[in-house]
Structure formats: C-alpha cells, structure tokens
Design an enzyme around this catalytic site. Structure first.
Site, PDB file in Angstrom:
ATOM      1  N   ASP A   2      -0.060 -22.933  -2.922  1.00 44.75           N
ATOM      2  CA  ASP A   2       0.092 -21.948  -1.863  1.00 44.75           C
ATOM      3  C   ASP A   2       0.092 -22.612  -0.482  1.00 44.75           C
ATOM      4  O   ASP A   2      -0.357 -22.033   0.481  1.00 44.75           O
ATOM      5  CB  ASP A   2      -1.117 -20.987  -2.010  1.00 44.75           C
ATOM      6  N   CYS A  47       6.892   2.955 -14.827  1.00 49.23           N
ATOM      7  CA  CYS A  47       5.623   3.075 -14.100  1.00 49.23           C
ATOM      8  C   CYS A  47       5.816   2.880 -12.599  1.00 49.23           C
ATOM      9  O   CYS A  47       6.520   1.966 -12.161  1.00 49.23           O
ATOM     10  CB  CYS A  47       4.648   2.034 -14.635  1.00 49.23           C
ATOM     11  N   CYS A  52       1.703   1.398  -8.733  1.00 45.65           N
ATOM     12  CA  CYS A  52       1.454   0.591  -7.532  1.00 45.65           C
ATOM     13  C   CYS A  52       2.102   1.212  -6.297  1.00 45.65           C
ATOM     14  O   CYS A  52       1.497   1.242  -5.219  1.00 45.65           O
ATOM     15  CB  CYS A  52       1.911  -0.854  -7.740  1.00 45.65           C
ATOM     16  N   CYS A  80      -0.429   2.534  -3.049  1.00 40.39           N
ATOM     17  CA  CYS A  80      -0.535   1.670  -1.868  1.00 40.39           C
ATOM     18  C   CYS A  80      -0.957   2.485  -0.637  1.00 40.39           C
ATOM     19  O   CYS A  80      -0.241   3.403  -0.223  1.00 40.39           O
ATOM     20  CB  CYS A  80       0.790   0.962  -1.588  1.00 40.39           C
ATOM     21  N   CYS A 138       1.326  -4.462   4.848  1.00 36.24           N
ATOM     22  CA  CYS A 138       0.320  -4.662   3.809  1.00 36.24           C
ATOM     23  C   CYS A 138      -1.070  -4.860   4.426  1.00 36.24           C
ATOM     24  O   CYS A 138      -1.219  -5.533   5.447  1.00 36.24           O
ATOM     25  CB  CYS A 138       0.720  -5.881   2.990  1.00 36.24           C
ATOM     26  N   CYS A 198      -6.528  -6.961  -0.061  1.00 36.54           N
ATOM     27  CA  CYS A 198      -6.475  -5.655  -0.713  1.00 36.54           C
ATOM     28  C   CYS A 198      -6.041  -5.866  -2.159  1.00 36.54           C
ATOM     29  O   CYS A 198      -5.125  -6.648  -2.425  1.00 36.54           O
ATOM     30  CB  CYS A 198      -5.472  -4.750   0.009  1.00 36.54           C
ATOM     31  N   CYS A 236      -2.899  -2.443  -5.416  1.00 35.66           N
ATOM     32  CA  CYS A 236      -1.712  -2.436  -6.286  1.00 35.66           C
ATOM     33  C   CYS A 236      -1.952  -3.190  -7.600  1.00 35.66           C
ATOM     34  O   CYS A 236      -1.239  -2.988  -8.577  1.00 35.66           O
ATOM     35  CB  CYS A 236      -0.478  -2.971  -5.567  1.00 35.66           C
ATOM     36  N   CYS A 268      -2.616  -1.252 -11.687  1.00 36.21           N
ATOM     37  CA  CYS A 268      -1.591  -1.704 -12.636  1.00 36.21           C
ATOM     38  C   CYS A 268      -2.131  -1.616 -14.071  1.00 36.21           C
ATOM     39  O   CYS A 268      -3.170  -2.216 -14.379  1.00 36.21           O
ATOM     40  CB  CYS A 268      -1.188  -3.146 -12.323  1.00 36.21           C
TER      41      CYS A 268
END
Length: 307
Positions: A132, A189, A192, A196, A212, A239, A242, A246
């Site tokens: 990352d 589905c 999410c 949100c 977000c 957060c 979402c 799931c």
C-alpha cells in the site's frame, strides 16, 4: 522449465503460508488493460478528492514492469486482520484494520523474509515488496491472481473468507506458474450500496473516494464539510460499514498475528475518553498504530465533529 515454474510457485505459496499469510496468488506482470479506462474515468470525475497522489505515476500504476526492472511476476498476498475482540459499545469507532500495530511494518517484515527465502532457495531473484506504499493496484492484481473478486463496494472479496484482510505484493523477475481470475459472486445483492452512510458507493463497483468516511477522517486535511454532520455514525478513523454488511463477511475468522492484536487501552476507551484525550496519552496509546497517520490534531478534529 515448466516443472520448475510449478515447483517455484508451490514453494512460494508454501512459504507465504508459513509466514502467516491467508493466501497467495501469482499473475504475469504486464499492462492492466481493463483497469486503464476505469482509473482514467475515476480520476477525470475527481473521485480521488484531495488524494492527488492517485494522479501521479499513471503509467506505472497500470504496468509494474515500469516500476520494477525486468518484472515477470506479481505475487499477491492476503493477511487477515479480523479481530477477536471489539471496541467498547460506547465509543467513537475506528476501522478494525487499525486495532493493532501499523500493518505497513508488520507486512513489510514478512515480505522481506519471503523474498529472502525465495533468493536462498531458488537463486538470483530480484524484486520489490509493496504494502500500500507505491503506485500498485493491489486489488486488481489480487483479483487477477484468483484471490477473490472486486465487489460492488470496490473491496476484494473472497468466498468463505470475506474481505477483512490486507493486500500486499512482491514483484519479482522470475517466471512462474500463473493463476487465473475467479468469478464475481455479488449477484443481485446491494447491501453495501444501501448501507453506506454518505452514499459514497455511487453505482455498483464505483466508489467516489471524496465522499467516503475513510477519506474524510484520514485523507482530508481541511475541515470536514458541515453537510456531513450527523452522517458518520460515530466513525472517527476509517469506516467498515460496507464490509460489515457484506454477506460474505459472516465467514470472517479472527486472525492469528499477535502484532495485529487489539490494543487493550483502545478497546476500553469511551466517547468521553476520546474527547478528553491529551497529546501525551495519544502518543502513548497509539505509538505504533495506523492512527498516527491522522496525527493527534486530526483525531481531535474528527471526534469533535462527531460530538
């Protein structure tokens, strides 16, 4: 040659397992053709908000052979971070990935050991580890190597596992036996999208990063826009909404990495503790934590916005 590719790939996967990774997939390094128009469109619509670094190194972001000399393979790895203990109910919330030590350091050490093991057992192999921290499209590479599919919330999701894991890569100059992408299992589905709090998932598979809660509480350096007041559901850092909703995350199992274990002081903090926290206490409690990224002032801004 074919046999050695298979043998080397099996060795890398067994070493990844030994080091505690949840799973490992391998794909051929090259240009991510399907991702190019998606990324271009996302940036054009300014869904990156103040994350200007997303606009840098556009070509390298799509092609690891421009990032690592003579790159042949992208080894994608998942590390579970789902906790066994959770925050006090009367608390401002932080993302589960931030409960323990900063994952960058935890995973970087494992990747260094994996690369050393490859070099010791296979021979003269060069490469770089990524956590990352560079222009690498982690989720795209993990999906390409069959570790899961990118869901409607834009997270990588894996059957029987869910999505509470970190993604990391080793990009190396070794030809290997390559895995194949899996199929999408989101079906009809929309959990999410419906859940949100800030409607950041603007369409299935499209997240407007600038809307977000994670963006507002971590990336944004300015004041949080007043129109967001009352929409954060007590999230002070990141957060998980979402992911929490799931259906695939009902399969999540607690991780077994001691360095990611939840800080007991963090777990017991109440809203009052968050609001009254001093810089000295913050530095002590969050010494090795991802929360350092927001710094003391950022966390104070976030909790004051929530009260």
């Amino acid at each position: 040659m074919i046999n050695s590719k298979i043998r080397y790939s099996e060795f890398i996967k067994s070493e990844a397992k030994r080091l505690g990774f949840l799973s490992c997939g391998i794909s051929k390094a090259g240009f991510l053709e399907a991702e190019a128009p998606r990324l271009e469109n996302w940036l054009k619509k300014q869904m990156n908000g103040q994350m200007s670094y997303m606009e840098n190194n556009f070509d390298k972001r799509l092609d690891p052979t421009l990032l690592v000399e003579d790159a042949k393979s992208v080894v994608s790895l998942l590390l579970n971070y789902y906790p066994s203990e959770f925050q006090n109910q009367d608390s401002y919330k932080i993302s589960k990935y931030a409960y323990g030590q900063d994952y960058h350091y935890v995973i970087k050490e494992k990747l260094k050991e994996l690369l050393f093991s490859i070099q010791s057992n296979i021979g003269d192999v060069s490469g770089r580890a990524f956590v990352d921290s560079a222009p690498v499209l982690d989720k795209a590479w993990a999906a390409k190597s069959g570790l899961g599919w990118i869901g409607k919330n834009s997270n990588l999701i894996t059957q029987k596992v869910g999505s509470f894991y970190f993604i990391a890569e080793l990009i190396i100059d070794l030809d290997l036996d390559y895995d194949h992408a899996t199929t999408d299992h989101c079906g009809s589905c929309t959990a999410c999208l419906d859940a949100c709090p800030t409607q950041a998932i603007v369409a299935p598979y499209v997240v407007d990063g600038s809307k977000c809660i994670s963006y507002f509480t971590i990336e944004l350096k300015d004041n949080i826009p007043t129109e967001m007041k009352g929409k954060f559901n007590d999230w002070a850092f990141g957060c998980d909404v979402c992911q929490d909703v799931c259906p695939w995350n009902r399969f999540s199992q607690p991780h077994n990495e001691p360095l990611l274990n939840a800080n007991s002081e963090l777990l017991s903090m109440s809203k009052k503790d968050w609001l009254e926290i001093t810089e000295e206490t913050f530095k002590k409690v969050f010494k090795d934590s991802p929360l350092k990224r927001s710094k003391f002032d950022g966390i104070k801004r976030n909790v004051n916005f929530l009260k």
